[in-house]
Design an enzyme around this catalytic site. Structure first.
Site, PDB file in Angstrom:
ATOM      1  N   CYS A 118       0.837  -1.196   0.000  1.00 53.21           N
ATOM      2  CA  CYS A 118       0.000   0.000   0.000  1.00 53.21           C
ATOM      3  C   CYS A 118       0.875   1.249   0.000  1.00 53.21           C
ATOM      4  O   CYS A 118       1.991   1.231   0.495  1.00 53.21           O
ATOM      5  CB  CYS A 118      -0.947   0.073   1.192  1.00 53.21           C
ATOM      6  SG  CYS A 118      -2.059  -1.311   1.313  1.00 53.21           S
ATOM      7  N   ARG A 152       3.842   0.060  -5.091  1.00 48.58           N
ATOM      8  CA  ARG A 152       3.563  -0.467  -3.762  1.00 48.58           C
ATOM      9  C   ARG A 152       2.295  -1.315  -3.728  1.00 48.58           C
ATOM     10  O   ARG A 152       1.901  -1.818  -2.677  1.00 48.58           O
ATOM     11  CB  ARG A 152       3.453   0.668  -2.755  1.00 48.58           C
ATOM     12  CG  ARG A 152       4.760   1.397  -2.541  1.00 48.58           C
ATOM     13  CD  ARG A 152       4.619   2.479  -1.521  1.00 48.58           C
ATOM     14  NE  ARG A 152       4.629   1.958  -0.178  1.00 48.58           N
ATOM     15  CZ  ARG A 152       5.690   1.932   0.613  1.00 48.58           C
ATOM     16  NH1 ARG A 152       6.828   2.409   0.188  1.00 48.58           N
ATOM     17  NH2 ARG A 152       5.618   1.433   1.825  1.00 48.58           N
ATOM     18  N   TRP A 160      -2.606  -2.662  -1.766  1.00 56.21           N
ATOM     19  CA  TRP A 160      -2.142  -4.033  -1.958  1.00 56.21           C
ATOM     20  C   TRP A 160      -2.963  -4.829  -0.957  1.00 56.21           C
ATOM     21  O   TRP A 160      -2.760  -4.721   0.257  1.00 56.21           O
ATOM     22  CB  TRP A 160      -0.648  -4.135  -1.664  1.00 56.21           C
ATOM     23  CG  TRP A 160      -0.049  -5.467  -1.995  1.00 56.21           C
ATOM     24  CD1 TRP A 160       0.433  -5.875  -3.200  1.00 56.21           C
ATOM     25  CD2 TRP A 160       0.145  -6.571  -1.101  1.00 56.21           C
ATOM     26  NE1 TRP A 160       0.909  -7.163  -3.116  1.00 56.21           N
ATOM     27  CE2 TRP A 160       0.743  -7.613  -1.838  1.00 56.21           C
ATOM     28  CE3 TRP A 160      -0.142  -6.786   0.236  1.00 56.21           C
ATOM     29  CZ2 TRP A 160       1.079  -8.843  -1.278  1.00 56.21           C
ATOM     30  CZ3 TRP A 160       0.199  -8.009   0.801  1.00 56.21           C
ATOM     31  CH2 TRP A 160       0.798  -9.017   0.053  1.00 56.21           C
ATOM     32  N   ASN A 186      -1.974   2.361   5.629  1.00 58.54           N
ATOM     33  CA  ASN A 186      -1.028   1.337   5.179  1.00 58.54           C
ATOM     34  C   ASN A 186      -0.658   0.534   6.405  1.00 58.54           C
ATOM     35  O   ASN A 186      -0.260   1.105   7.423  1.00 58.54           O
ATOM     36  CB  ASN A 186       0.212   2.016   4.573  1.00 58.54           C
ATOM     37  CG  ASN A 186       1.296   1.005   4.217  1.00 58.54           C
ATOM     38  OD1 ASN A 186       1.024  -0.194   4.109  1.00 58.54           O
ATOM     39  ND2 ASN A 186       2.510   1.489   4.041  1.00 58.54           N
ATOM     40  N   GLY A 187      -0.798  -0.784   6.319  1.00 59.67           N
ATOM     41  CA  GLY A 187      -0.483  -1.632   7.471  1.00 59.67           C
ATOM     42  C   GLY A 187      -1.572  -2.659   7.663  1.00 59.67           C
ATOM     43  O   GLY A 187      -2.382  -2.894   6.754  1.00 59.67           O
ATOM     44  N   GLU A 231      19.394 -15.858  -6.997  1.00 63.47           N
ATOM     45  CA  GLU A 231      18.896 -14.519  -7.321  1.00 63.47           C
ATOM     46  C   GLU A 231      18.328 -14.471  -8.754  1.00 63.47           C
ATOM     47  O   GLU A 231      17.274 -13.881  -9.000  1.00 63.47           O
ATOM     48  CB  GLU A 231      20.008 -13.479  -7.108  1.00 63.47           C
ATOM     49  CG  GLU A 231      19.679 -12.060  -7.498  1.00 63.47           C
ATOM     50  CD  GLU A 231      18.443 -11.468  -6.828  1.00 63.47           C
ATOM     51  OE1 GLU A 231      17.899 -12.067  -5.893  1.00 63.47           O
ATOM     52  OE2 GLU A 231      18.004 -10.405  -7.291  1.00 63.47           O
ATOM     53  N   LYS A 291      14.465 -13.546  -9.786  1.00 67.36           N
ATOM     54  CA  LYS A 291      14.153 -12.477 -10.746  1.00 67.36           C
ATOM     55  C   LYS A 291      13.216 -13.013 -11.823  1.00 67.36           C
ATOM     56  O   LYS A 291      12.236 -12.392 -12.181  1.00 67.36           O
ATOM     57  CB  LYS A 291      15.450 -12.016 -11.379  1.00 67.36           C
ATOM     58  CG  LYS A 291      15.988 -10.674 -11.395  1.00 67.36           C
ATOM     59  CD  LYS A 291      15.916  -9.653 -10.377  1.00 67.36           C
ATOM     60  CE  LYS A 291      15.127  -9.818  -9.145  1.00 67.36           C
ATOM     61  NZ  LYS A 291      15.689  -9.237  -7.952  1.00 67.36           N
ATOM     62  N   GLU A 322       9.655 -13.611 -10.493  1.00 71.40           N
ATOM     63  CA  GLU A 322       8.833 -12.470 -10.097  1.00 71.40           C
ATOM     64  C   GLU A 322       8.387 -11.601 -11.263  1.00 71.40           C
ATOM     65  O   GLU A 322       7.286 -11.068 -11.222  1.00 71.40           O
ATOM     66  CB  GLU A 322       9.465 -11.649  -8.971  1.00 71.40           C
ATOM     67  CG  GLU A 322      10.716 -10.895  -9.278  1.00 71.40           C
ATOM     68  CD  GLU A 322      11.222 -10.084  -8.061  1.00 71.40           C
ATOM     69  OE1 GLU A 322      12.422  -9.824  -8.025  1.00 71.40           O
ATOM     70  OE2 GLU A 322      10.428  -9.708  -7.191  1.00 71.40           O
ATOM     71  N   HIS A 346      21.162 -35.427  -6.650  1.00 67.68           N
ATOM     72  CA  HIS A 346      20.520 -35.994  -5.463  1.00 67.68           C
ATOM     73  C   HIS A 346      18.997 -35.867  -5.534  1.00 67.68           C
ATOM     74  O   HIS A 346      18.317 -35.934  -4.517  1.00 67.68           O
ATOM     75  CB  HIS A 346      21.081 -35.334  -4.194  1.00 67.68           C
ATOM     76  CG  HIS A 346      22.550 -35.589  -4.037  1.00 67.68           C
ATOM     77  ND1 HIS A 346      23.050 -36.795  -3.606  1.00 67.68           N
ATOM     78  CD2 HIS A 346      23.627 -34.821  -4.323  1.00 67.68           C
ATOM     79  CE1 HIS A 346      24.374 -36.745  -3.604  1.00 67.68           C
ATOM     80  NE2 HIS A 346      24.755 -35.555  -4.051  1.00 67.68           N
ATOM     81  N   LYS A 356       6.641  -3.391  -3.753  1.00 63.59           N
ATOM     82  CA  LYS A 356       8.054  -3.062  -3.576  1.00 63.59           C
ATOM     83  C   LYS A 356       8.493  -3.203  -2.129  1.00 63.59           C
ATOM     84  O   LYS A 356       9.559  -3.704  -1.833  1.00 63.59           O
ATOM     85  CB  LYS A 356       8.292  -1.629  -4.064  1.00 63.59           C
ATOM     86  CG  LYS A 356       9.737  -1.163  -3.959  1.00 63.59           C
ATOM     87  CD  LYS A 356      10.606  -1.918  -4.924  1.00 63.59           C
ATOM     88  CE  LYS A 356      12.058  -1.527  -4.866  1.00 63.59           C
ATOM     89  NZ  LYS A 356      12.898  -2.550  -5.514  1.00 63.59           N
TER      90      LYS A 356
HETATM   91  C1  AGP Z   1      13.338  -8.369  -5.025  1.00 59.47           C
HETATM   92  O1  AGP Z   1      13.327  -8.377  -6.404  1.00 59.47           O
HETATM   93  C2  AGP Z   1      12.063  -8.513  -4.375  1.00 59.47           C
HETATM   94  N1  AGP Z   1      11.088  -7.687  -4.911  1.00 59.47           N
HETATM   95  C3  AGP Z   1      12.056  -8.743  -2.872  1.00 59.47           C
HETATM   96  O2  AGP Z   1      12.545 -10.031  -2.709  1.00 59.47           O
HETATM   97  C4  AGP Z   1      12.821  -7.782  -1.936  1.00 59.47           C
HETATM   98  O3  AGP Z   1      14.183  -7.904  -2.114  1.00 59.47           O
HETATM   99  C5  AGP Z   1      12.426  -8.112  -0.479  1.00 59.47           C
HETATM  100  O4  AGP Z   1      11.050  -7.903  -0.325  1.00 59.47           O
HETATM  101  C6  AGP Z   1      13.196  -7.325   0.545  1.00 59.47           C
HETATM  102  O5  AGP Z   1      12.959  -5.959   0.439  1.00 59.47           O
HETATM  103  P1  AGP Z   1      13.873  -4.931   1.206  1.00 59.47           P
HETATM  104  O6  AGP Z   1      15.251  -5.042   0.662  1.00 59.47           O
HETATM  105  O7  AGP Z   1      13.254  -3.598   0.938  1.00 59.47           O
HETATM  106  O8  AGP Z   1      13.832  -5.303   2.660  1.00 59.47           O
END
Ligand code: AGP
Length: 614
Positions: A2, A27, A74, A100-101, A489, A493, A496, A512, A609
């Site tokens: 949010c 967000r 969100w 937000n929360g 990583e 990527k 997501e 394994h 985000k």
């Molecule tokens: C990364 O591409 C993601 N969107 C997500 O994993 C992100 O890194 C994670 O939510 C942590 O966020 P922060 O670094 O703001 O704590």
């Protein structure tokens, strides 16, 4: 999670609110809404989906009020829909709230309010808040002073369990906007005869560079020409203003099609800025912001690196660096696991929290837990004044500039770089690693920006590969050592932003079990940058080729003539920081696959985000 925006001043509030929401769209994009004070009443407009849907509501351009609040949702409680969109009003339509929360005890509060004659129009947790404010306001028999409004807000939030950043407006006090926060981010931007509120700085950076960072349980009554701050008992106090150096254009797309692509290409600068003046060849590393003594460090038995998602992946690379240079055991934990698994922490434990936003709820909770057990805490963040930085004993900043795309790219490489510098700093204090080898690592780090530029030159090649594989359903990423960390990583990527199922494995682990998944035509991406492990990695890749896999290899080594389908060569560097180079082709690959599929790269489905709820 949010995003909220607020405005009070002389301009049409609607314009500022919509601009702010557009900046905060990353967000969450389940719904958007605004409330503006218009002719002594609250005008609410909201719509399911993106801000563009809100902008298309007939009549929205006629809103001329100069006080307003806005929200990008969100969804947590209640499906994405118009009725669940914020702002929410109380039954008397005197108080409008954006939030937000998460209000954890909302069912209980809803029951209390229902028993007191209130009814609800949405399934959200938030709708209890305006009604609680009304309840306390109505039951306060004192005169209609501003204090009565503020007291009602204070009493309402005292009943809330959970996290909140709240903005409240009312036509009863049309020259004020009231805000309060607990465990959710909120900043106030100071303008000239106007003031702004937002979940984060970039949303209002185009209007001001002067910010107040609201603390937990702190209230602010915002007028167009002044801001009063109150503590939890409503005692007024002064607050320091912070000037934020970020350039407004750094949070714009700057000619790139998407923020993610822009941020990938900003990595040479992000690394250069993160290195800053923290070291030079022949000089010891130094951090202005921390002062750790040799005596303290010698007694540190264990370091935890705690984070979520991509930041946690940066921590995995950091573990290699710190263990190798300092010989202190490092454990990397997912914050949401760490906080509930009763980790062994004491005053000889150093806990490092890595968070781009500095607002991630689980990382913040893990930090608080560590402090309560007596550990020293060190935050690594990209956002000045964010919650994690305010609570940690020490903070060091990555200087990646605002990262807007949900998929983290430049923040990751900057975090890896900063943890490597931190590792060198510790090693120099401890004398735990030969200085000439540290100097070599420093030289490698200083060369990274130009080497990143060289990696980015592979852009077209990666695009061509993406054209070939974007329709696939599954992909595999393999690597050993730090290459495995990068595989994790790269796989995250891809998931997501491309919605392609992918798995990352330590290359030696494949046989394994997971090798059963390898069948004719499946794409396997191998990362090979550690020269001591080249042969072993190649053997593992051969195992999948034999079973029909198509391969893309990212390497900084001269590989023997093998039957790989595609090879991307990247410059050589120390294996401790090689992820800063090897991750870039994987970032680009995910980007181009997502583009080919016609997806929204910057705002992938279901993601936000900044994850400010548990
Ligand atoms: C990364 O591409 C993601 N969107 C997500 O994993 C992100 O890194 C994670 O939510 C942590 O966020 P922060 O670094 O703001 O704590």
């Amino acid at each position: 999670m949010c995003g909220i925006v607020g405005y009070i001043g002389t301009q049409k509030a609607k314009e500022v609110l919509i601009n702010g929401l557009l900046s905060l769209e990353y967000r969450g994009y389940d719904s958007a809404g605004i409330a503006v004070l218009e002719n002594n009443k609250i005008e609410v407009m909201k719509e399911k989906g993106r801000v563009s849907n809100l902008e298309n509501i007939p009549g929205i351009n006629n809103l001329s009020g100069t006080v307003g609040i806005a929200h990008k949702r969100w969804a947590t409680h209640g499906r994405p829909s118009k009725e669940n969109a914020h702002p929410h009003m109380d039954n008397s339509k005197n108080f409008a709230v954006v939030h937000n929360g998460i209000i954890e005890n909302y069912s209980e509060l809803r029951e209390f309010l229902t028993n007191n004659g209130y009814h609800f129009l949405s399934q959200t947790d938030t709708e209890v808040v305006p009604n609680l404010i009304h309840y306390y306001f109505n039951n306060d028999k004192s005169d209609n002073t501003l204090n009565k409004f503020l007291r009602a807000v204070k009493n309402a939030v005292s009943d809330l369990k959970g996290s909140y950043a709240l903005e409240i407006i009312t036509p009863l006090y049309p020259e004020t906007l009231v805000v309060v926060r607990k465990d959710s981010p909120l900043v106030i931007g100071k303008g000239h005869n106007e003031n702004f509120v937002a979940s984060d700085i970039p949303a209002i950076l185009r209007y001001t560079k002067d910010f107040y960072l609201l603390d937990d349980n702190e209230f602010a009554v915002i007028y167009k020409d002044k801001i009063n701050f109150y503590d939890v008992n409503l005692n007024i106090h002064n607050k320091e203003i912070k000037n934020i150096e970020w350039d407004a254009s750094s949070s714009e797309k700057d000619g790139y099609e998407d923020y993610m692509l822009k941020e990938i290409f900003e990595q040479p600068t992000a690394i250069r800025e993160t290195i800053g003046s923290r070291f030079r060849l022949g000089e010891k590393c130094s951090f202005d912001d921390i002062d750790i003594s040799a005596d303290y460090l010698k007694n540190v038995h264990k370091i935890y690196i705690v984070a979520c998602g991509t930041a946690m992946h940066a921590g995995l690379v950091g573990k290699n660096v710190i263990e190798k240079l300092c010989r202190i055991p490092v454990e990397v934990d997912i914050a949401s696991e760490y906080r509930y698994r009763n980790p062994i922490i004491d005053e000889n434990t150093l806990c490092i929290f890595v968070s781009q936003s500095g607002e991630t709820a689980d990382t913040l909770a893990a930090l608080r837990l560590s402090k309560s057990h007596g550990a020293r805490t060190l935050a690594i963040s990209n956002v000045i004044g964010s919650s994690i930085t305010r609570e940690a004993d020490y903070t060091i900043y990555t200087h990646a500039g605002p990262e807007i795309a949900v998929a983290s790219t430049k923040a990751y490489t900057s975090q890896v770089c900063l943890i490597a510098i931190l590792g060198m700093y510790f090693a120099e204090i401890l004398g735990s690693y030969p200085q000439e080898k540290i100097e070599k690592l420093k030289a490698d780090i200083l060369d990274l920006p130009s080497k990143i530029e060289a990696v980015l030159e592979n852009n077209e090649k990666i695009k061509e590969f993406a054209d070939k594989v974007y329709t696939e359903k599954d992909m595999f990423f393999l690597g050993r050592g730090t290459d495995y960390n990068v595989a994790l990583e790269g796989s995250l990527k891809l998931k997501e932003i491309s919605y392609i199922h992918s798995e990352a494995y330590a290359a030696g682990e494949l046989k394994h079990g997971p090798i059963a998944l390898i069948e004719n035509g499946v794409t396997v991406i191998g990362i090979i940058t550690n020269k001591d492990l080249v042969e072993k990695s190649i053997s593992n890749i051969q195992e999948v080729i034999t079973r029909g896999a198509k391969t893309l290899i990212i390497t900084n080594q001269v590989l023997p003539n093998n039957n790989f389908n595609h090879v991307i060569n990247i410059p050589e560097t120390s294996e401790l920081v090689s992820p800063i180079l090897s991750v870039i082709p994987l970032q680009l690959l995910s980007y181009y696959i997502s583009k080919n599929k016609g997806l929204d790269v910057d705002k992938p489905r279901n993601l936000a985000k900044s994850v400010t709820v548990e």
